[in-house]
Design an enzyme around this catalytic site. Structure first.
Site, PDB file in Angstrom:
ATOM      1  N   HIS A  27      -9.192  70.450  61.988  1.00 16.40           N
ATOM      2  CA  HIS A  27     -10.411  70.949  61.320  1.00 16.40           C
ATOM      3  C   HIS A  27     -11.545  69.950  61.555  1.00 16.40           C
ATOM      4  O   HIS A  27     -11.732  69.007  60.792  1.00 16.40           O
ATOM      5  CB  HIS A  27     -10.135  71.128  59.821  1.00 16.40           C
ATOM      6  CG  HIS A  27     -11.263  71.781  59.055  1.00 16.40           C
ATOM      7  ND1 HIS A  27     -11.055  72.755  58.106  1.00 16.40           N
ATOM      8  CD2 HIS A  27     -12.594  71.591  59.080  1.00 16.40           C
ATOM      9  CE1 HIS A  27     -12.209  73.130  57.585  1.00 16.40           C
ATOM     10  NE2 HIS A  27     -13.162  72.426  58.147  1.00 16.40           N
ATOM     11  N   PRO A 107     -22.044  78.666  67.953  1.00 15.18           N
ATOM     12  CA  PRO A 107     -22.965  78.744  69.096  1.00 15.18           C
ATOM     13  C   PRO A 107     -24.403  78.941  68.610  1.00 15.18           C
ATOM     14  O   PRO A 107     -24.640  79.710  67.679  1.00 15.18           O
ATOM     15  CB  PRO A 107     -22.481  79.979  69.863  1.00 15.18           C
ATOM     16  CG  PRO A 107     -21.079  80.217  69.396  1.00 15.18           C
ATOM     17  CD  PRO A 107     -21.014  79.710  67.991  1.00 15.18           C
ATOM     18  N   GLU A 205     -13.731  76.971  48.861  1.00 14.96           N
ATOM     19  CA  GLU A 205     -14.342  75.641  48.770  1.00 14.96           C
ATOM     20  C   GLU A 205     -15.113  75.565  47.444  1.00 14.96           C
ATOM     21  O   GLU A 205     -15.267  74.501  46.857  1.00 14.96           O
ATOM     22  CB  GLU A 205     -15.275  75.429  49.962  1.00 14.96           C
ATOM     23  CG  GLU A 205     -15.444  73.979  50.343  1.00 14.96           C
ATOM     24  CD  GLU A 205     -16.265  73.801  51.605  1.00 14.96           C
ATOM     25  OE1 GLU A 205     -16.598  74.810  52.273  1.00 14.96           O
ATOM     26  OE2 GLU A 205     -16.584  72.646  51.936  1.00 14.96           O
TER      27      GLU A 205
END
Ligand code: 6MZ
Length: 346
Positions: A27, A107, A205
């Site tokens: 990660h 990207p 999270e």
């Protein structure tokens, strides 16, 4: 934490052990991984006339950390810069004895650079490292940033589906970005899975029971963070049990969670519950540049706060091999390296 001198000696020894241990990083966000040196080099490249260096990172919460990425983005705006960023990052992981690295990156099309050119620059850096015999296996996950919305997510997924046919280093999709914004785009993740890509999804999270349950139902190959799942970390018994039943490996990012204040301190980190429940976990850096860490440091923290010994560390590393988006041949090679290390050092 330490009771006496022999504890300190032992701790130093374990710290060195974490350094030399052959490690697997699953990660790592590219733009979060850039070292101060790489950032300064890229800053000089972009602004040759300036004499100062890249702005320092300053954040006090998860919310603020997402602002920090804009500093990094301001210097990774060309394929040349993305190449250097990737090349240096791979070398730094290699120097930390990482033998297998999965980089993930979103990207970006800007400044005349297309998303395809962005990804090609990363792939070129991976290939250059191979040509230079830097002995580390590197794979790429294409990220979707949940904050950027459906259109951008779809573009990134389709780019990954198209490019992975030719570029075998593209092995998966990462769902990431500010967890308080946007959504999980599960329908798009199904399309990626159908095309043979593996999925690593950031999950819980921050507390969000409905979304977390939907992600668990989708069953990504790996989960990022998994912070607010256990009932003692703003989750619920039902969520935690669903996670345990799913057996989905969780990517643990200790420093990231403590510095972003999504967990109160290291000792109360959910790694403890998961590890004690024998749930599959792997230890990762998340953003080694932003959080000023290394994979060795993350393992050292696990040793210090959760009482792991050398055998625990080696076993943790061997099980991590199973969660990598690597081929069987690559996995066997990693196991062999770790076993050889174990025979010498334990
Ligand atoms: C969620 C994170 C993250 O993709 O531009 N990212 N997403 N939680 C985190 N915890 C701190 N850390 C990083 O790398 C930077 C991007 O990775 C995601 C964010 O979308 C960030 O903009 P790339 O290479």
């Amino acid at each position: 934490m330490f009771e006496n001198n022999s504890d300190i000696e032992n701790s130093k020894c374990l710290q060195q052990f974490c350094q030399i241990l052959p490690k697997i990083e699953l990660h790592a966000h590219l733009n979060g991984a850039l070292s101060k040196k790489t950032l300064d080099d890229l800053y000089k490249m972009k602004y040759p006339e300036k004499t100062d260096t890249c702005e320092a990172f300053n954040f006090a919460s998860l919310k603020e950390v997402f602002e920090v990425f804009n500093i990094v983005y301001s210097v990774t705006t060309t394929p040349e810069a993305v190449f250097i960023a990737t090349y240096n990052t791979i070398k730094e992981f290699y120097e930390d004895n990482v033998i297998y690295l999965e980089l993930r990156s979103t990207p970006r099309a800007e400044n005349g650079m297309t998303k395809t050119e962005y990804v090609l620059a990363i792939l070129k850096a991976i290939e250059t490292c191979q040509t230079e015999k830097i002995d580390i296996i590197v794979k790429l996950l294409i990220s979707i940033n949940r904050k950027q919305g459906y259109k951008a997510a779809k573009e990134n997924i389709h780019l990954a589906i198209d490019m992975c046919k030719e570029y075998k280093n593209i092995v998966g999709i990462d769902l990431s970005g500010d967890p308080t914004k946007g959504e999980a785009f599960i329908e798009l993740l199904y399309q990626a899975r159908k095309a043979g890509l593996k999925i690593a999804a950031h999950c819980a999270e921050v507390a969000n029971e409905v979304e977390c349950m939907n992600i668990l139902k989708f069953k990504p190959e790996r989960l990022g963070h998994g912070t607010c799942i256990h009932q003692h970390s703003n989750g619920s018994e039902r969520l935690y049990q669903t996670l345990l039943d799913s057996k989905i490996p969780v990517e643990i990012c200790l420093t990231s969670n403590v510095k972003c204040k999504t967990v109160a301190n290291y000792s109360s980190h959910h790694f403890k519950y998961l590890y004690e429940s024998k749930h599959p976990v792997c230890i990762c850096t998340d953003d080694k540049g932003v959080f000023d860490t290394t994979l060795s440091k993350e393992f050292t923290l696990a040793v210090e706060h959760f009482n792991l010994n050398k055998s625990h560390l080696v076993n943790l590393m061997k099980s991590t091999v199973n969660y990598a988006f690597a081929s069987d041949i690559e996995k066997n090679k990693m196991i062999e390296i770790i076993d050889n290390f174990k025979n010498v050092w334990i």
